[in-house]
Each structure stands twice: as C-alpha cells, then as structure tokens.
Design an enzyme around this catalytic site. Structure first.
Site, PDB file in Angstrom:
ATOM      1  N   HIS A 225       0.868  -1.187   0.000  1.00 17.50           N
ATOM      2  CA  HIS A 225       0.000   0.000   0.000  1.00 17.50           C
ATOM      3  C   HIS A 225       0.902   1.234   0.000  1.00 17.50           C
ATOM      4  O   HIS A 225       1.621   1.459  -0.968  1.00 17.50           O
ATOM      5  CB  HIS A 225      -0.926  -0.094   1.223  1.00 17.50           C
ATOM      6  CG  HIS A 225      -2.063   0.880   1.235  1.00 17.50           C
ATOM      7  ND1 HIS A 225      -2.507   1.537   0.128  1.00 17.50           N
ATOM      8  CD2 HIS A 225      -2.867   1.317   2.260  1.00 17.50           C
ATOM      9  CE1 HIS A 225      -3.521   2.330   0.451  1.00 17.50           C
ATOM     10  NE2 HIS A 225      -3.752   2.216   1.754  1.00 17.50           N
ATOM     11  N   HIS A 271      -1.997  -1.476 -10.923  1.00 14.84           N
ATOM     12  CA  HIS A 271      -2.956  -0.877  -9.981  1.00 14.84           C
ATOM     13  C   HIS A 271      -4.156  -1.801  -9.824  1.00 14.84           C
ATOM     14  O   HIS A 271      -4.554  -2.471 -10.768  1.00 14.84           O
ATOM     15  CB  HIS A 271      -3.421   0.492 -10.493  1.00 14.84           C
ATOM     16  CG  HIS A 271      -3.968   1.350  -9.408  1.00 14.84           C
ATOM     17  ND1 HIS A 271      -5.289   1.304  -9.030  1.00 14.84           N
ATOM     18  CD2 HIS A 271      -3.367   2.250  -8.591  1.00 14.84           C
ATOM     19  CE1 HIS A 271      -5.470   2.158  -8.037  1.00 14.84           C
ATOM     20  NE2 HIS A 271      -4.333   2.752  -7.751  1.00 14.84           N
ATOM     21  N   ASP A 326       3.453   6.022  -7.845  1.00 16.24           N
ATOM     22  CA  ASP A 326       4.745   5.825  -7.185  1.00 16.24           C
ATOM     23  C   ASP A 326       5.903   5.661  -8.171  1.00 16.24           C
ATOM     24  O   ASP A 326       7.063   5.624  -7.764  1.00 16.24           O
ATOM     25  CB  ASP A 326       4.680   4.597  -6.270  1.00 16.24           C
ATOM     26  CG  ASP A 326       3.685   4.813  -5.149  1.00 16.24           C
ATOM     27  OD1 ASP A 326       3.641   5.942  -4.634  1.00 16.24           O
ATOM     28  OD2 ASP A 326       2.954   3.880  -4.807  1.00 16.24           O
TER      29      ASP A 326
HETATM   30  N1  AMX Z   1       5.288  -6.267 -11.936  1.00 20.29           N
HETATM   31  C1  AMX Z   1       5.242  -7.600 -12.066  1.00 20.29           C
HETATM   32  N2  AMX Z   1       4.114  -8.330 -12.034  1.00 20.29           N
HETATM   33  C2  AMX Z   1       2.960  -7.655 -11.874  1.00 20.29           C
HETATM   34  C3  AMX Z   1       2.917  -6.260 -11.754  1.00 20.29           C
HETATM   35  C4  AMX Z   1       4.137  -5.566 -11.771  1.00 20.29           C
HETATM   36  N3  AMX Z   1       4.201  -4.227 -11.641  1.00 20.29           N
HETATM   37  N4  AMX Z   1       1.631  -5.854 -11.604  1.00 20.29           N
HETATM   38  C5  AMX Z   1       0.891  -6.986 -11.632  1.00 20.29           C
HETATM   39  N5  AMX Z   1       1.685  -8.047 -11.788  1.00 20.29           N
HETATM   40  C6  AMX Z   1       1.281  -9.467 -11.790  1.00 20.29           C
HETATM   41  C7  AMX Z   1       0.761  -9.837 -10.394  1.00 20.29           C
HETATM   42  O1  AMX Z   1       1.813 -10.188  -9.526  1.00 20.29           O
HETATM   43  C8  AMX Z   1      -0.160 -10.981 -10.715  1.00 20.29           C
HETATM   44  O2  AMX Z   1       0.621 -12.147 -10.895  1.00 20.29           O
HETATM   45  P1  AMX Z   1       0.071 -13.611 -10.451  1.00 20.29           P
HETATM   46  O3  AMX Z   1      -1.165 -13.816 -11.265  1.00 20.29           O
HETATM   47  O4  AMX Z   1       1.195 -14.509 -10.781  1.00 20.29           O
HETATM   48  O5  AMX Z   1      -0.217 -13.500  -8.960  1.00 20.29           O
HETATM   49  C9  AMX Z   1      -0.743 -10.586 -12.064  1.00 20.29           C
HETATM   50  O6  AMX Z   1       0.166  -9.627 -12.634  1.00 20.29           O
HETATM   51  C10 AMX Z   1      -2.121  -9.947 -11.950  1.00 20.29           C
HETATM   52  O7  AMX Z   1      -2.087  -8.887 -10.991  1.00 20.29           O
HETATM   53  P2  AMX Z   1      -3.073  -7.645 -11.129  1.00 20.29           P
HETATM   54  O8  AMX Z   1      -4.456  -8.141 -10.950  1.00 20.29           O
HETATM   55  O9  AMX Z   1      -2.735  -6.872 -12.342  1.00 20.29           O
HETATM   56  O10 AMX Z   1      -2.606  -6.733  -9.903  1.00 20.29           O
HETATM   57  P3  AMX Z   1      -3.208  -6.659  -8.410  1.00 20.29           P
HETATM   58  O11 AMX Z   1      -4.485  -5.861  -8.453  1.00 20.29           O
HETATM   59  O12 AMX Z   1      -3.224  -8.015  -7.779  1.00 20.29           O
HETATM   60  O13 AMX Z   1      -2.064  -5.820  -7.680  1.00 20.29           O
HETATM   61  C11 AMX Z   1      -0.457  -4.100  -7.477  1.00 20.29           C
HETATM   62  C12 AMX Z   1      -1.888  -4.456  -7.914  1.00 20.29           C
HETATM   63  C13 AMX Z   1      -0.311  -2.586  -7.499  1.00 20.29           C
HETATM   64  C14 AMX Z   1      -0.188  -4.584  -6.012  1.00 20.29           C
HETATM   65  C15 AMX Z   1       0.536  -4.776  -8.466  1.00 20.29           C
HETATM   66  O14 AMX Z   1       0.322  -4.256  -9.744  1.00 20.29           O
HETATM   67  C16 AMX Z   1       1.995  -4.578  -8.046  1.00 20.29           C
HETATM   68  O15 AMX Z   1       2.523  -5.355  -7.243  1.00 20.29           O
HETATM   69  N6  AMX Z   1       2.689  -3.503  -8.605  1.00 20.29           N
HETATM   70  C17 AMX Z   1       4.071  -3.236  -8.238  1.00 20.29           C
HETATM   71  C18 AMX Z   1       4.156  -2.558  -6.874  1.00 20.29           C
HETATM   72  C19 AMX Z   1       3.648  -1.119  -6.946  1.00 20.29           C
HETATM   73  O16 AMX Z   1       4.042  -0.328  -7.790  1.00 20.29           O
HETATM   74  N7  AMX Z   1       2.751  -0.758  -6.002  1.00 20.29           N
HETATM   75  C20 AMX Z   1       2.183   0.593  -5.934  1.00 20.29           C
HETATM   76  C21 AMX Z   1       0.706   0.612  -6.208  1.00 20.29           C
HETATM   77  C22 AMX Z   1       0.141   2.003  -6.065  1.00 20.29           C
HETATM   78  C23 AMX Z   1      -0.297   2.245  -4.649  1.00 20.29           C
HETATM   79  O17 AMX Z   1      -1.314   1.737  -4.217  1.00 20.29           O
HETATM   80  N8  AMX Z   1       0.474   3.030  -3.897  1.00 20.29           N
END
Ligand code: AMX
Length: 387
Positions: A225, A271, A326
C-alpha cells in the site's frame, strides 16, 4: 439508485479476495474510475494539482471548491487550530531512532490524540489536519538528526509552513511547489482503499479521530500500500547501479525483461483499480521535466514509462500494465532535497490523513441522514472442523 437494486452478486469465488470490488457503502468525497482516474468532489485530479492545498482540503471536506471569502475563513480556522502540544515533541525525542519513520508517525498521532482529542469528529478533524505538518516536520528533524524542530509559522500556508519547518538540508528552490502538488495528488483515493477503509471501520466502533487515524496509518505502512513509494525509489536506485545510461531503452528493456523472467516485480507499475496510466503519474512526469529534467533517476523513470509498459503488456499478466503514482514521486522528492526514501510513506500519510479524516467526518456525522454508518461487521463463513 433504488433501495432494492442488485449491485453485486457474491459467489464463492469472491470469498477471500480482500473484498475486491464489493460495493459496501457510499463516498461523496472522492472516487477512482478505472479509465479516467482519480476525482475529488467530481473534479479530475489533473485539474486540481496546481490549486492551493487549502482549496483542495476544503473541497474534500465540503464537496465544493471555496469562494475567496470561504477560503480565507477556512485558512484562518486551520491557523487557529495549528498549535501542536509541546508534549508531542517531547514524546518524539524519546523514540528509538531505529524505529521506521512510519512507527514514529503512528506514535505522534496517538500522543496528539491524548493531548488534543475532543471526542468530536469535526473538531478533531481541524486539530489533526492543522497540526500534522508540525508533527511530521519534527519527526524528520529529530529522527534524522537535522536539529531541533523549527517554530511553526502557520500564516505561511499549510504546505509552505511544512517546508519551512522541515528546514531540509539541500532543499531545492522547487521543493515547496513539489510538496504542494505531491500533497494534493495524495490527499484522497476513493472510499475503499485499505487505509481509508480501515480508518472508517475503526471509527464505526466510535473510536475517536486520532485512534482511527493511527489504525489507518498502520494500514498505509504496508509495502503493498503506502510503502510502495519507498520501495519504488529503492528499485530505481538498484537498477541505476547496473545501467550507465538511464535513457538507453534497449539496455533498460533487457534489464526489466530479465528481472520479470526471474519472477521480479516492476515497482511503480500496476494498480488494483486503474486500467490506464495513473493521471497522478502523468502530472508528475510533466512536473519532472520542469524541476528534475537532468536527474538520472528521473530519466530512468521516463525510460521505464515506455519500456516497462511494453514488457508488461507483452507478458500479459498485469491487468494494468501502466505506471502508477509511485513510479515518479520518489525520484522527484530525492532530486529536490528529500533523499531518504524511508520518510516517503510519512509524506504520503501526512497528505492522506486529510482525505481519511474527511471521510470519517462524513461517515460519522453526515451519512444516513446524520445517523452515521453503523459498526462495521462483515460475515465470515466458518470452514473449520465440524464436531
Ligand atoms: N510487476 C510484475 N508483475 C505484476 C505487476 C508488476 N508491476 N503488476 C501486476 N503483476 C502481476 C501480479 O503479480 C499478478 O501475478 P500472479 O497472477 O502470478 O499472482 C498478475 O500480474 C495480476 O495482478 P493484477 O491483478 O494486475 O494486480 P493486483 O491488483 O493483484 O495488484 C499491485 C496491484 C499494485 C499490487 C501490483 O500491480 C503490483 O505489485 N505492482 C508493483 C508494486 C507497486 O508499484 N505498487 C504501488 C501501487 C500504487 C499504490 O497503491 N500506492
């Protein structure tokens, strides 16, 4: 909407998915649209980013932008409530330096509540919003060893005074402008993000504003988060150790492709709700070209904006293969004098407390014709042993 309208049908597949997408309430303050991003009181965030922070704080509380007289009166009200109890500073001086700044932030809000809590959500809203900049500036100064807290000058403005009280060594001339935009972009993010939901849930048991914000900020501190902004800057710093030219798209592409092939995460991308580039990131990229155009970490972020999306799209897993807020904020902060990423979540929290406190005021004093939302009590289905 008619009272009996079916909004969502819950099936077994929806269980244990973090309430993702379940409608649970109403929020008039702000909302996030998957395709157009964040709105405050119906205004798109990009249209608000250059306003005065106090105008936007007022908008989030009252759902209307203030006219000149309303803005003047609101600023006066904030100034009148801005005196932080000296006991909060004394308490901060006693905290262990090895504690993360977010732990210090939780302690500060908790102690503020002991001195200043009135038990009235609207009154406490003003106290907490007006006093938090002084508490956060003191956290930076005491914990970082920058020196004693700098006396508050609230007449300067909510963000201007914060930057004055920070007295950050190495602050650039653009830091105040950057912090204004950063604050506005982070004030609120709809009703259902984790920290906001947690804060409102705690308040639904009639815990006061300060205790509710302590819980909300503990939720914000998680790396999935609010702490993602800290992790994103570390990620950029790590890549930059291995890459000589941050604008070399081919080298950055290969690096990120390898990283993802090994199961790594591309920080700053993806996201839970958005399905386009976060409009807050778009504002920050444009700002970076003005205030940090030569900064190597910003240049790397700009290269990643292109190649990161290409790679995530090619891999096809991420639902949102675009930059989030971010992706850029950390390199702008570090380029302008706030180099220690351990403090970034506190800056986020300082801003986000404004939105959460506003939503708590709404839920406690306005929702359901003023009765307030009842105590939160979702149902969990028992799946343990049957005797
Ligand atoms: N890098 C690598 N893999 C990613 C990814 C990324 N930036 N974003 C999504 N994926 C992968 C997930 O790990 C997931 O893999 P799995 O099926 O093997 O478990 C798949 O893609 C589907 O995920 P999603 O439905 O697109 O994402 P989510 O809603 O579960 O999660 C988030 C969202 C932000 C946690 C995820 O995109 C992520 O970890 N991003 C990188 C960290 C980041 O930048 N966080 C900041 C978010 C903004 C905020 O809230 N401050």
């Amino acid at each position: 909407m008619s009272e009996s309208e079916v909004l969502f049908t819950i099936t077994k597949e929806h269980l244990d998915t973090g309430l993702r997408g379940f409608p649970v309430g109403t929020c008039p303050n702000s909302h996030v649209d998957p395709m157009t991003g964040l709105f405050y009181g119906g205004y798109p965030i990009a249209d608000l980013s250059e306003k005065q922070p106090e105008e936007v704080i007022y908008l989030l509380l009252k759902r209307e932008l203030p006219d000149a007289a309303q803005l003047t009166a609101f600023k006066k009200d904030l100034i009148a409530h801005s005196k932080l109890h000296p006991g909060v500073i004394e308490h901060l001086r006693s905290l262990p330096k090895q504690g993360h700044p977010m732990k210090w932030f939780l302690a500060a809000i908790n102690v503020m509540g002991m001195y200043e809590g009135t038990g009235d959500y609207a009154q406490d809203y003003l106290n907490v919003v007006a006093q938090l900049p002084e508490a956060v500036a003191a956290i930076f100064r005491i914990r970082s060893g920058w020196g004693d807290p700098i006396p508050s000058r609230p007449e300067l403005g909510w963000v201007e005074n914060f930057v004055h009280m920070l007295g950050a060594p190495g602050a650039s001339k653009d830091l105040t402008h950057l912090m204004k935009v950063f604050a506005i972009l982070h004030f609120d993010h709809g009703g259902g993000n984790l920290s906001t939901f947690v804060g409102k849930a705690i308040a639904s048991g009639l815990e006061d504003m300060f205790g509710s914000l302590v819980g909300a900020m503990a939720a914000l501190a998680g790396p999935l988060h609010g702490m993602a902004n800290q992790e994103c800057l570390r990620f950029l710093k790590d890549i930059s150790k291995d890459i000589k030219d941050p604008s070399d798209e081919k080298v950055v592409y290969e690096y990120v492709e390898n990283l993802l092939a090994k199961g790594g995460v591309l920080y700053g991308f993806g996201h839970a709700v958005l399905r386009v580039e976060d409009p807050r990131a778009t504002v920050e990229y444009a700002m970076g070209e003005k205030i940090a155009p030569q900064d190597p970490l910003f240049r790397l972020a700009v290269t990643l904006r292109k190649v990161g999306s290409e790679i995530l799209k090619k891999k096809g897993k991420a639902a949102d293969p675009y930059p989030n807020v971010d992706a850029v904020s950390g390199c702008l902060l570090s380029a302008n004098g706030l180099a220690d990423e351990n403090y970034y979540t506190v800056l986020f929290g300082l801003s986000r407390c404004v939105g959460i406190a506003g939503q708590i005021v709404y839920e406690r004093k306005e929702a359901r014709g003023g009765k307030g939302v009842p105590i939160v009590r979702p149902k969990y289905l028992y799946t343990g042993p049957k005797r």
